[in-house]
Design an enzyme around this catalytic site. Structure first.
Site, PDB file in Angstrom:
ATOM      1  N   TYR A  79       0.621  -1.461  -0.440  1.00  0.00           N
ATOM      2  CA  TYR A  79      -0.005  -0.013   0.282  1.00  0.00           C
ATOM      3  C   TYR A  79       1.209   1.530  -0.110  1.00  0.00           C
ATOM      4  O   TYR A  79       0.385   2.105  -0.509  1.00  0.00           O
ATOM      5  CB  TYR A  79      -1.039  -0.012   1.515  1.00  0.00           C
TER       6      TYR A  79
ATOM      7  N   HIS B 289     -14.632   1.273  -0.243  1.00  0.00           N
ATOM      8  CA  HIS B 289     -13.794   0.046  -0.368  1.00  0.00           C
ATOM      9  C   HIS B 289     -12.014   0.659   0.395  1.00  0.00           C
ATOM     10  O   HIS B 289     -11.057   0.949   0.398  1.00  0.00           O
ATOM     11  CB  HIS B 289     -12.971  -0.350  -1.750  1.00  0.00           C
TER      12      HIS B 289
ATOM     13  N   ASP C 284      -7.846   5.711  -5.217  1.00  0.00           N
ATOM     14  CA  ASP C 284      -7.097   6.954  -5.016  1.00  0.00           C
ATOM     15  C   ASP C 284      -7.510   7.547  -4.670  1.00  0.00           C
ATOM     16  O   ASP C 284      -8.869   8.275  -5.078  1.00  0.00           O
ATOM     17  CB  ASP C 284      -6.675   6.677  -6.643  1.00  0.00           C
TER      18      ASP C 284
ATOM     19  N   GLN D  79     -15.281   2.334  -6.580  1.00  0.00           N
ATOM     20  CA  GLN D  79     -14.617   0.945  -5.225  1.00  0.00           C
ATOM     21  C   GLN D  79     -12.562   1.766  -5.555  1.00  0.00           C
ATOM     22  O   GLN D  79     -11.887   0.847  -5.100  1.00  0.00           O
ATOM     23  CB  GLN D  79     -14.679  -0.215  -6.783  1.00  0.00           C
ATOM     24  N   ASN D  80     -12.621   2.730  -6.159  1.00  0.00           N
ATOM     25  CA  ASN D  80     -10.602   2.781  -6.164  1.00  0.00           C
ATOM     26  C   ASN D  80     -10.719   3.750  -5.227  1.00  0.00           C
ATOM     27  O   ASN D  80     -11.484   4.257  -3.602  1.00  0.00           O
ATOM     28  CB  ASN D  80     -10.712   4.123  -7.614  1.00  0.00           C
TER      29      ASN D  80
ATOM     30  N   SER E 258     -15.160  -4.497 -13.370  1.00  0.00           N
ATOM     31  CA  SER E 258     -15.245  -5.718 -14.299  1.00  0.00           C
ATOM     32  C   SER E 258     -16.884  -6.268 -14.140  1.00  0.00           C
ATOM     33  O   SER E 258     -16.264  -8.108 -14.725  1.00  0.00           O
ATOM     34  CB  SER E 258     -13.613  -6.809 -13.986  1.00  0.00           C
TER      35      SER E 258
ATOM     36  N   ALA F 215     -12.546   4.966 -20.990  1.00  0.00           N
ATOM     37  CA  ALA F 215     -13.663   5.953 -20.844  1.00  0.00           C
ATOM     38  C   ALA F 215     -12.692   7.446 -20.820  1.00  0.00           C
ATOM     39  O   ALA F 215     -14.034   8.359 -21.046  1.00  0.00           O
ATOM     40  CB  ALA F 215     -13.178   5.760 -18.632  1.00  0.00           C
TER      41      ALA F 215
ATOM     42  N   GLU G 180     -14.346  -3.408 -22.388  1.00  0.00           N
ATOM     43  CA  GLU G 180     -14.662  -4.449 -22.520  1.00  0.00           C
ATOM     44  C   GLU G 180     -16.056  -4.418 -22.175  1.00  0.00           C
ATOM     45  O   GLU G 180     -16.068  -3.548 -21.236  1.00  0.00           O
ATOM     46  CB  GLU G 180     -13.551  -5.973 -22.370  1.00  0.00           C
TER      47      GLU G 180
END
Ligand SMILES: NC(=O)c1ccc[n+]([C@@H]2O[C@H](COP(=O)([O-])OP(=O)(O)OC[C@H]3O[C@@H](n4cnc5c(N)ncnc54)[C@H](O)[C@@H]3O)[C@@H](O)[C@H]2O)c1
Ligand SMILES: [Zn+2]
Length: 252
Positions: A61, A114, A99, A96-97, A185, A227, A211
């Protein structure tokens, strides 16, 4: 390319995943081989890994902090911040990131389900709030302790732990008339279920990414592309009251 019209009364719930930060140079998590930035997730982001090898978890991390700080928001982060500026309280972003590229692009109404790379918290869940911490730790000896004696851990939801603020997320999805999902995903639950929750309320659901995700069939529309390339100019906000302006835009 079709534009996505946001009507004057619409509530938009956006879910983003690692893919939205890919064009900023941050690697995604690859479910096929279970690797994130070259590491096996069970070695670096599970409760078991923390118990076995806290030094290894902090090394991982710390490296994510280092690369996260060097990265810059890309046009996809900016497009979402721009949409929020236009529709205000009718916008909600769940990422969910871990950053902080959404904040740095200007997003305000957002939640990190998260956790966040820029914070640490007590490993004992003793009730003390997470603290700002951007330190790049070179050894475990440098990592501080909470006043209760517990070691500080990254403020990250490890795989197998329960995501943060699920009640808030559920109530925001319940209000949404349009759900936009970007760069995830469809592998990681419960986030992969959000599209189904939105559909129960008859919301339109759009996926954006290069995808189709695993849960592609649940979306009313899939916009294929990176994106940062497809999101600038993708959203058209209906002006005025009533549906007239909105319907006009739909015909464009
Ligand atoms: N930047 C980060 O904070 C970061 C990075 C990696 C992993 N993670 C963590 O790991 C988990 C990863 O799960 P996930 O579903 O978010 O990601 P994932 O890595 O499982 O999936 C990434 C998705 O992004 C798509 N993608 C790749 N390039 C893209 C682009 N340019 N534009 C749009 N989409 C693109 C891929 O097709 C893929 O479907 C999350 O829980 C997250 O917390 C976070
Ligand atoms: Zn504590």
């Amino acid at each position: 390319m079709d534009q996505i019209v946001v009507g004057p009364e619409e509530h938009v719930f956006v879910l983003t995943g690692a893919g939205i930060s890919a064009e900023s140079g941050l690697p995604t998590f690859r479910a096929e081989d279970g690797l994130w930035a070259g590491f096996r997730i069970e070695d670096v982001c599970t409760p078991d890994a923390w118990r076995r090898d806290p030094a290894g978890v902090w090394a991982f991390y710390s490296a994510r902090r280092e690369s996260g700080m060097k990265a810059e928001p890309n046009p996809a982060h900016v497009a979402l911040a721009e949409l929020e500026r236009q529709i205000g309280d009718r916008f909600f972003l769940c990422t969910q990131n871990v950053d902080d590229l959404h904040e740095r692009a200007g997003s305000v109404r957002l939640l990190h389900m998260h956790g966040e790379l820029s914070k640490s918290r007590c490993e004992r869940e003793c009730g003390r709030a997470p603290v700002e911490d951007r330190t790049i730790y070179r050894s475990l000896a440098e990592v501080g302790r909470c006043s209760c004696g517990g070691r500080m851990r990254p403020h990250i939801v490890f795989f197998g732990e329960i995501p943060l603020e699920m009640d808030r997320i559920q109530s925001e999805i319940a209000q949404a008339t349009l759900m936009v999902v970007v760069g995830t995903s469809g592998n990681v639950y419960p986030a992969a279920s959000f599209v189904h929750w939105a559909r129960q309320n008859d919301a339109r659901t759009v996926y954006i990414g290069p995808e189709p995700p695993l849960n592609a069939q649940a979306f009313s529309q899939v916009v294929l592309g990176k994106a940062g390339e497809v999101m600038p100019g993708l959203f058209v906000v209906g002006e005025g009251k009533g549906t007239e302006a909105c319907l006009q835009k739909w015909k464009l």
